[in-house]
Each structure stands twice: as structure tokens, then as C-alpha cells.
Design a protein around this motif. Structure first.
Motif, PDB file in Angstrom:
ATOM      1  N   GLU A 156       0.827  -1.213   0.000  1.00 50.98           N
ATOM      2  CA  GLU A 156       0.000   0.000   0.000  1.00 50.98           C
ATOM      3  C   GLU A 156       0.866   1.270   0.000  1.00 50.98           C
ATOM      4  N   LYS A 157       2.039   1.201   0.628  1.00 56.17           N
ATOM      5  CA  LYS A 157       2.924   2.371   0.672  1.00 56.17           C
ATOM      6  C   LYS A 157       3.749   2.519  -0.609  1.00 56.17           C
ATOM      7  N   GLY A 158       3.582   1.545  -1.501  1.00 58.41           N
ATOM      8  CA  GLY A 158       4.301   1.633  -2.775  1.00 58.41           C
ATOM      9  C   GLY A 158       5.754   1.279  -2.678  1.00 58.41           C
ATOM     10  N   GLU A 159       6.196   0.559  -1.658  1.00 61.01           N
ATOM     11  CA  GLU A 159       7.585   0.172  -1.475  1.00 61.01           C
ATOM     12  C   GLU A 159       7.842  -1.156  -2.187  1.00 61.01           C
ATOM     13  N   LEU A 160       7.592  -1.158  -3.489  1.00 63.59           N
ATOM     14  CA  LEU A 160       7.761  -2.384  -4.253  1.00 63.59           C
ATOM     15  C   LEU A 160       9.209  -2.818  -4.351  1.00 63.59           C
ATOM     16  N   PRO A 161      10.169  -1.901  -4.470  1.00 63.70           N
ATOM     17  CA  PRO A 161      11.571  -2.338  -4.498  1.00 63.70           C
ATOM     18  C   PRO A 161      11.981  -3.107  -3.237  1.00 63.70           C
ATOM     19  N   LEU A 170      16.142 -12.462 -14.577  1.00 55.29           N
ATOM     20  CA  LEU A 170      15.137 -11.551 -14.035  1.00 55.29           C
ATOM     21  C   LEU A 170      15.554 -11.070 -12.657  1.00 55.29           C
ATOM     22  N   ILE A 171      16.091 -11.959 -11.837  1.00 57.50           N
ATOM     23  CA  ILE A 171      16.535 -11.585 -10.498  1.00 57.50           C
ATOM     24  C   ILE A 171      17.678 -10.577 -10.581  1.00 57.50           C
ATOM     25  N   SER A 172      18.644 -10.848 -11.453  1.00 59.02           N
ATOM     26  CA  SER A 172      19.779  -9.915 -11.595  1.00 59.02           C
ATOM     27  C   SER A 172      19.310  -8.550 -12.080  1.00 59.02           C
ATOM     28  N   LYS A 173      18.365  -8.551 -12.999  1.00 61.15           N
ATOM     29  CA  LYS A 173      17.828  -7.301 -13.549  1.00 61.15           C
ATOM     30  C   LYS A 173      17.114  -6.501 -12.483  1.00 61.15           C
ATOM     31  N   LEU A 174      16.263  -7.166 -11.674  1.00 57.97           N
ATOM     32  CA  LEU A 174      15.479  -6.447 -10.653  1.00 57.97           C
ATOM     33  C   LEU A 174      16.368  -5.970  -9.514  1.00 57.97           C
ATOM     34  N   GLN A 212      16.235   0.533  -9.476  1.00 59.17           N
ATOM     35  CA  GLN A 212      15.816   1.281  -8.293  1.00 59.17           C
ATOM     36  C   GLN A 212      14.301   1.342  -8.170  1.00 59.17           C
ATOM     37  N   PHE A 213      13.611   1.192  -9.272  1.00 62.60           N
ATOM     38  CA  PHE A 213      12.146   1.229  -9.280  1.00 62.60           C
ATOM     39  C   PHE A 213      11.638  -0.068  -9.910  1.00 62.60           C
TER      40      PHE A 213
END
Length: 405
Positions: A317-322, A373-377, A381-382
Motif C-alpha cells: 500500500e505504501k508503494g515500497e515495491l523495491p 530476471l533476479i539480476s535485472k530487478l 531502483q524502481f
């Protein structure tokens, strides 16, 4: 409970009470078991006989509670008369030989028994036969002693349907003491059969009678039968010791069961029965639990998963997806290290990727796509919501392959 139910209970209790009163006041059933035990007062006990023996042979009576073999081999000073009375007296071979050797030394053996073992009869040249009633519906036998010096009348006995007698007598060595016969409705001559004899044996004597009931309480106390029993006892040596056998008996000389006192006494027996019935009624009506019903307590649920979901929702909900993505990747790499025992230092190493594909049962292309995908993410930063969901789906598919689902 309804009024009708209480009426039925009262009727049942009154009925049981009436049954108890009737059973308690019912005449006691006579025990006709032929025990021949010295202290039994039942009809076929020998309490009266032993009382008479003490009276007519004062200081001469000794009661023996052990087998004759054990008693006679204990000492050589035993002299006198050995008296046996029972429905059937059967000696063992060694026991009989010991008795015969003892009689041969000048003593007397007196045995009252309906049947005798074959060896004793052969030794005395005797045989036995059964005598039945002739032409009468009710059992009836007459017994008499043949010695004219014994003043007695013939006696009748109506409790046996047959009796035994001696046959094939050796008249040169056998003295007839008593006879038995049954009445006949026909005109046939009534045959008298010998049922009591005396024989000399060595320096001693042996007396046998096949009518042991002549020494029971019932017979002695009935009418004038005492004269017949006294006539048989007159052949005993009054000057010697008389050893009354209490070992060869059909009944028990003493009772080892503690319940005998209760079951043999009328009052105790019914008190015992009432206790049992009362206990049964208590079990039936009071066996149910009287305490309040115990409430069902629902066990505490495992709130770990709910807590994790709550925290995840807060981050989402706080948008802390990273941050969520970082935790997701860290947990997944820890899963690889602990579950598959593979090092995660270099996610792009070819050997690592092949080893991971083999251990996880996953296609190599899928493993390379997941690691890329893991290395990319990790480098971004976003992170978008779509990328996070895609990562989660690939991780779940990978774990499914590991678990074989």
C-alpha cells in the motif's frame, strides 16, 4: 420423570421386595451330597458317627488327616484298627501294600465303601456285583446282620436305586457279617446277598462292608437303625487304638474360600446379594456424569501467515515495491542455499545454472530466465507491480518443480 414412570418404579421395587421375602423364608434345601466328612451335619455326613465313636471308645479315637502310606510309614509303633468310610475308597498300589503289610502284623482294617479296587478284591478272593430292586417302583432294600448274638431288627433303606454286594466268596476263609435283599412282587424266592464280610489276613483281620451309608447321620438317626450300625462297629477291637481316616473323603474337610461363610449362612448370603443388586442399580442410574458440560475451547490459530500478509499489504500500500522485491529475492536465494545446497555467489555462472537446473528438476532455459530476471530487478531502483508479480509467479513455478508438484 412423569408420574406414570414413578408408579412403574414403585411397582418394580415392591415386586423385588416380595421376591426377596419369599426366597428368604423359603425352607432351606437339604444337601444330600455324600461327603462322609466327620464334622458335616448334612444327611450323608458322619458327625453322629464320630460323636458315637468318642462316646463308646473313649480315649481310643485318633483322626488322621494324611494318606495311609504317609501315616503308617512314619513309625512302627502304630497298632490298632484303621477305619475308612466313604462312598468309594480307592487305595493306590503302594498305599494298599502298606496297609496289607500293616494288617499282617496283627492289626485290623475296616473299610466301608460302595466299591473296592480290583487288587484288594483279588487279594481276598472276592468279586462284586450290583443289586437292583425287583418289581418295585420305589427304591427299597433291607439290610440285616447274620450274627444271632446281635439283637437287631432288619432295617430298610429307600434312598438308593441299587446297592453292591460280594460274590464268589471263599467260604473257608470268609465270615459273613451282613446281608441285603430287595422285596419282590412275584412268588420267586428272594435271594439274599452278602454285603459285609470279615477275613483273617496274616495275624490281623480285614472287615469290608459295601453299605457305607450305614455310618451316615441320616441312617443312624432314622428309626432304630442305630442298632444295625452298632452291630457293625461291635467287630472293632475295643482294646486297641482306632484311627479314623479323614483323608479319603468325597467332600472337603475344610473350606479355603472366604466366600463360604457368606454363601453358607442364610442372612449373610442375602446381604451379599442385596449389595450386588444395589451396586448394579447404582451403576445403571448414577453412572452418567453429573458435572456441567465442558465447553469446547477452540485452539489458537497460527497467526504467522496472517501477520506476514498484513506486513506485505502495508509495504504494498505504501508503494515500497523495491523493498518487497529485495526481500522476495533474498528469501528465494536462501531457499536455494538451504533446500538445494547450491551457492548463490554468481547467478550467471554456467556451471551454477546447470547444477541448479538438475537439482530443481527445471528446464535450463527457465532457470536462466529466472536468474536473469533476479539480476535485472536487483539492479533497478524502481520496480513495477507487473514485474513483481512476474517474479513471484516464476519463483512459485520453480518451487513447484522442486517439490515435484
Amino acid at each position: 420423570m412423569s408420574k406414570k414412570g414413578w408408579i412403574y418404579i414403585v411397582i418394580g421395587v415392591l415386586t423385588l421386595a416380595a421376591i426377596f421375602v419369599m426366597e428368604y423364608n423359603k425352607p432351606k434345601k437339604i444337601n444330600w451330597f455324600p461327603s462322609y466328612v466327620s464334622h458335616h451335619k448334612i444327611p450323608y455326613g458322619t458327625y453322629v458317627l464320630n460323636d458315637l465313636m468318642e462316646k463308646y471308645f473313649p480315649n481310643k479315637i485318633q483322626r488322621i488327616q494324611k494318606p495311609p502310606f504317609e501315616f503308617l510309614t512314619r513309625t512302627d509303633s502304630i497298632k490298632g484298627t484303621y477305619f475308612f468310610v466313604n462312598e468309594s475308597v480307592a487305595f493306590e498300589e503302594a498305599e494298599l501294600n502298606t496297609l496289607l503289610d500293616w494288617v499282617d502284623q496283627g492289626n485290623m482294617l475296616f473299610v466301608a465303601s460302595r466299591s473296592f479296587e480290583k487288587k484288594l478284591l483279588d487279594t481276598l478272593h472276592l468279586e462284586q456285583q450290583n443289586i437292583y430292586n425287583d418289581g418295585t417302583l420305589e427304591p427299597l432294600f433291607y439290610f440285616e446282620l447274620v450274627n444271632p448274638k446281635i439283637n437287631h431288627k432288619r432295617v430298610e433303606f429307600t434312598k438308593d436305586y441299587y446297592t453292591t454286594s460280594f460274590d464268589q466268596l471263599d467260604t473257608l476263609h470268609t465270615t459273613v457279617l451282613g446281608q441285603v435283599y430287595s422285596p419282590s412282587d412275584s412268588t420267586d424266592t428272594i435271594t439274599k446277598h452278602v454285603n459285609s464280610i470279615k477275613q483273617a489276613f496274616g495275624k490281623g483281620e480285614i472287615v469290608l462292608t459295601s453299605f457305607p451309608k450305614a455310618f451316615t447321620n441320616y441312617f443312624i438317626l432314622k428309626d432304630n437303625n442305630l442298632e444295625y450300625t452298632a452291630g457293625l462297629l461291635s467287630y472293632l477291637d475295643r482294646n486297641g487304638q482306632i484311627y479314623m481316616d479323614n483323608f479319603h473323603k468325597s467332600g472337603k474337610s475344610f473350606y479355603t474360600s472366604p466366600m463360604y461363610l457368606f454363601l453358607n449362612t442364610k442372612e449373610f448370603k442375602w446381604a451379599y446379594y442385596l449389595i450386588l443388586i444395589g451396586a448394579l442399580i447404582y451403576i445403571i442410574f448414577e453412572g452418567k456424569r453429573k458435572q456441567r458440560a465442558i465447553p469446547v475451547v477452540t485452539p489458537l490459530k497460527n497467526q504467522t501467515l496472517a501477520f506476514t500478509r498484513t506486513i506485505a499489504d502495508m509495504y504494498f500500500e505504501k508503494g515500497e515495491l523495491p523493498l518487497i522485491t529485495k526481500h522476495k529475492i533474498d528469501y528465494f536465494l536462501e531457499y536455494i542455499r538451504s533446500k538445494l545446497h547450491a551457492s548463490t555467489q554468481n547467478l550467471e555462472d554456467e556451471a551454477f545454472l546447470r547444477n541448479l537446473a538438475m537439482r530443481s528438476n527445471t528446464d535450463l532455459k527457465e532457470v536462466k530466465a529466472l536468474m536473469n530476471l533476479i539480476s535485472k530487478l536487483k539492479a533497478k531502483q524502481f520496480v513495477t507491480e507487473t514485474e513483481l508479480k512476474n517474479l513471484n509467479q516464476k519463483i512459485q513455478a520453480f518451487k513447484a518443480n522442486v517439490d515435484g508438484k
